[in-house]
Design an enzyme around this catalytic site. Structure first.
Site, PDB file in Angstrom:
ATOM      1  CG  MET A 338      41.698  -0.986  18.459  1.00  0.00           C
ATOM      2  SD  MET A 338      42.592  -2.013  17.284  1.00  0.00           S
ATOM      3  CE  MET A 338      42.774  -3.527  18.196  1.00  0.00           C
ATOM      4  CG  ASP A 357      31.447   5.341  20.468  1.00  0.00           C
ATOM      5  OD1 ASP A 357      31.553   6.460  21.018  1.00  0.00           O
ATOM      6  OD2 ASP A 357      32.417   4.744  19.965  1.00  0.00           O
ATOM      7  CB  VAL A 414      36.377   3.610  25.711  1.00  0.00           C
ATOM      8  CG1 VAL A 414      34.996   2.986  25.589  1.00  0.00           C
ATOM      9  CG2 VAL A 414      36.988   3.275  27.062  1.00  0.00           C
ATOM     10  CD  GLU A 416      45.343   2.308  26.414  1.00  0.00           C
ATOM     11  OE1 GLU A 416      44.180   1.896  26.361  1.00  0.00           O
ATOM     12  OE2 GLU A 416      46.313   1.564  26.601  1.00  0.00           O
ATOM     13  CG  HIS A 464      46.424  -6.353  23.596  1.00  0.00           C
ATOM     14  ND1 HIS A 464      47.772  -6.515  23.392  1.00  0.00           N
ATOM     15  CD2 HIS A 464      46.108  -5.162  23.038  1.00  0.00           C
ATOM     16  CE1 HIS A 464      48.247  -5.457  22.752  1.00  0.00           C
ATOM     17  NE2 HIS A 464      47.268  -4.636  22.524  1.00  0.00           N
TER      18      HIS A 464
END
Ligand code: NAD
Length: 733
Positions: A338, A357, A414, A416, A464
């Protein structure tokens, strides 16, 4: 001539130029006043012997998007008024005449005896392109922005101002039908190759080229008005025609499942029209158009996909008191599936992106995805290598959180996992300025819960995205309990900048879209558990109007993810919150058979290396004996699949998760493809009527259980005859 929306001048050679440049509007749009003025221009050109012919061009940056759809909506209201006052027949006569005004005007232009040429730069769509089609000659600019097309089908209409007839006389019938069914926007060279336009020239030469055609003696007779005109595919009743029409019917059924009356009307209008001379053909088209214009599908689609979507895109939900939020630099934390997509769409909109990241390699991998996406665009001729360099130059990939300093907004994507998220929130907030907004892309964790890890929950919000980010047009914005107005404004400004459509919902498990999708997938699982053959379930989904069946959809999102959600729900809400049949099925598939979905080529379907996916034959053994297909009520399967989603949408309204029906409708179509012809999950109920819907729910509840029990808001609406839109309007007043 005294005109407001056109400039009209005639040059020394006697060629007129009508420049369409509407007063008080940034775009040209067809309104009753524009029709009146165009009519006067046609009269002047036809009647003035000093004028040889006329070029129509635009004085705006773009040509025109077509008719004002709210004008068409207004016609419907006028019909209802007249029907009440003077009866149906009178109302229909009025409606028919009014809805074909544009047709008659264009036909007058086409047959006035003087040549007309359209000089088109920018978008020229719908009724505007039908104007160009009625002109005897069409010249397009070769500009990147120039597009022509007839997109009416996308709002449940069809080109009813001659479009179906002229297109079908310009190209092979199969190609014409495809163009009318798809409603695509067509680039200049393609339009020329298709025979839709005559010339493509640089923008600077546009008007001169069109004028030169008139000066050179361009004919004022359309090809179809020349005696013995032959349509490109020949006669409808001919061996060649019979090669086209039976398959065309079959394709129509396959693509629409007969859910879209406008698509059916296109077939009818072209089929009947091609057998008639132009004036009669236009009359046939008008009759179908008047009928379609009054169809609930057109009303529903215009309202949701044109009016509401436009309003949401323009910031209908934006807090009024907050000024524009500057968004120059955006952080994206988590460069996985995502995050990589979010980084791409953000950089593509011209913003600086800091992509973080755990390692520099992981961040670079996310950036490489952006590289791949622009490269694909270059391959398709939609971007240049300079665009790629500029876009990649805007993305900084790093493992260093300090690089997020100066970001106006940070979106985290990141893992879930609430602990990972909490850690990331703390690390990001440590470097952010006081005004910066933090957004989470979580799909299942409540925003208010995550905000507990934030030192500034008023600046904490959910943004979202749906996957794949670069394709999906919907973004769900989730308000936590403490989210402030500025954070909401920032989120809306951001979504607008990346040219997606926002809906704003209050915090709740699954927010809006995933709740409804979850209900759709659950229903598919339960049908399977009942013994309904899997192929019937999938076909029922598609025939109900969904883009894919529930089992296919589950394979796409991951069967393991579905099981994970079921387990998490059970852990948090207890046994009663999950359906044991579903849990059993998913556990058997994932833990027993290792079937995770498309990702490992094994889910409800098998995905062979070569060839098409096929339903997994082992499903039957897993689910017990199959029902005899002839004993299954297929209509009810279709109803169940839509009703369960609509009910879930109604519950989100009941619970205050969704506060505006426009958002549920637009969100359901853009987010998960809820049968677009219904106008969305709540319009489905509104157009059926709450009483009829509740009755249907009661029938399904008696047969299939409490999940079909209608919530209190629907019961009340069924009593009073209220609608979701009516209620919203009442509350707003
Ligand atoms: P993913 O596993 O592909 O990516 C997660 C990335 O986060 C990985 O690259 C990982 O290295 C990185 N990461 C983990 N901990 C980190 C840390 N402390 N600092 C920096 N980076 C870290 O997952 P995904 O599918 O992209 O999902 C990410 C989020 O988006 C989740 O919250 C998920 O619920 C949500 N989401 C997913 C989808 C979907 O369809 N996959 C849709 C909507 C929302």
């Amino acid at each position: 001539m005294n005109l407001t929306h056109f400039r009209f001048e005639t040059d020394a050679d006697g060629v007129a130029l009508a420049t369409w440049d509407m007063a008080g509007r940034s775009m040209n749009v067809i309104t009753p006043e524009v029709m009146d003025e165009l009519g006067r221009i046609v009269d002047e050109v036809a009647g003035n012997p000093a004028i040889k012919g006329c070029v129509i061009a635009s004085g705006k940056e773009t040509f025109s998007g077509g008719a004002d759809l709210t004008m068409l909506q207004g016609l419907g209201a006028e019909y209802a008024r007249l029907a009440g006052e003077r009866g149906e027949e009178e109302a229909m006569r009025f409606f028919f005449e009014e809805s074909r005004r544009l047709t008659l005007l264009y036909r007058r232009l086409e047959t006035c005896g003087k040549p007309f040429a359209a000089a088109v730069h920018g978008t020229c769509l719908g009724g505007a392109f039908e104007l160009a089609l009625a002109c005897h000659h069409r010249v397009l600019s070769d500009d990147e922005k120039t597009r022509v097309g007839l997109p009416e089908i996308k709002v449940g209409l069809f080109p009813g101002a001659g479009g179906t007839q002229r297109v079908a006389r310009l190209m092979q019938t199969g190609d014409a039908l495809q163009m009318l069914f798809k409603g695509d926007q067509i680039r200049p060279l393609m339009a020329r190759n298709m025979g839709l336009v005559h010339a493509v020239v640089p923008r600077a030469d546009l008007v001169a080229t069109a004028k030169a055609w008139i000066k050179g003696g361009g004919s004022a007779v359309a090809p179809w008005d020349v005696p013995k005109f032959k349509a490109p595919s020949g006669k409808v009743y001919s061996p060649a025609g019979m090669m086209i029409w039976p398959p065309a019917n079959a394709i129509y059924r396959r693509e629409t499942h007969d859910n879209y009356p406008a698509a059916r009307a296109i077939l009818q209008a072209v089929y009947e029209g091609l057998q008639l001379p132009m004036d009669l053909a236009l009359k046939v088209e008008s009759r179908y158009f008047a009928k379609i214009l009054r169809s609930p599908q057109a009303a529903a689609m215009i309202r949701t996909l044109f009016v509401s979507m436009g309003e949401l895109n323009k910031g209908a939900r934006r807090p009024k008191g907050v000024g524009e939020v500057p968004l120059k630099r955006v952080g994206v934390v988590g460069a996985g599936f995502m995050g990589a997509g979010i980084a791409y769409v953000t950089a593509n909109a011209g913003m600086e992106v800091v992509l973080v990241d755990q390692s520099a390699e992981a961040a670079e991998k996310g950036k490489a995805y952006a590289h791949k996406l622009v490269s694909d665009q270059i391959m398709k001729g939609r971007a240049k290598s300079a665009d790629r360099d500029a876009l990649l130059g805007r993305i900084t990939a790093t493992a260093d959180y300090a690089a997020l300093a100066g970001c106006d907004l940070v979106v985290e994507a990141v893992f879930e996992d609430p602990r990972v998220k909490a850690e990331v929130i703390a690390k990001v907030e440590a470097v952010l300025g006081p005004d910066a907004v933090f957004a989470s892309n979580t799909s299942t964790l409540p925003i208010s819960g995550l905000a507990k890890a934030s030192a500034r929950p008023q600046s904490f919000i959910g943004i979202h995205f749906f996957s794949p980010v670069e394709k999906m047009m919907l973004v769900e914005i989730i308000l936590g309990r403490e989210t402030g107005e500025r954070a909401l404004a920032a989120a809306l400004d951001y979504v607008r900048a990346i040219r997606k459509t926002p809906i704003v919902v209050n915090d709740a498990r699954g927010f809006f879209a995933n709740r409804c999708v979850g209900a759709y997938i659950l229903e598919g699982h339960l049908m399977l558990a009942e013994g309904v053959p899997a192929a019937m379930i999938e076909n029922a989904g598609r025939q109900a109007g969904m883009p894919v069946g529930p089992l296919s959809l589950n394979d796409e999102v991951g069967v393991d993810l579905a099981l994970k959600i079921v387990k998490a729900t059970k852990a948090q809400l207890g046994e009663g919150a999950v359906d044991p049949h579903q849990e059993r099925l998913l556990t058997a598939l994932v833990e027993g058979e290792g079937r995770l979905g498309r990702k490992n080529r094994k889910g409800f379907y098998d995905y062979p290396e070569q060839g098409q996916k096929r339903l997994w034959p082992g499903l039957r053994d897993l689910c017990g004996p199959a029902l005899d297909p002839d004993s299954v009520n297929f209509t009810e399967l279709k109803q169940r699949l839509l009703v369960t989603q609509a009910l879930e949408a109604a519950r989100t309204v009941q619970e205050g998760v969704v506060t505006d029906p426009r958002e549920a409708d637009v969100g359901s179509i853009l987010g998960f493809g809820f049968a677009p012809f219904t106008g969305g999950a709540l319009s489905y109920i509104d157009f059926m009527g709450a009483a009829a819907f509740v009755e249907l729910c009661r029938t399904l509840e008696a047969k299939h259980g409490a999940r079909f029990a209608p919530p209190p808001n629907l019961l009340a609406m069924a009593e009073t005859g209220a609608t979701f839109y009516g209620e919203a309007a009442r509350q707003a007043a």
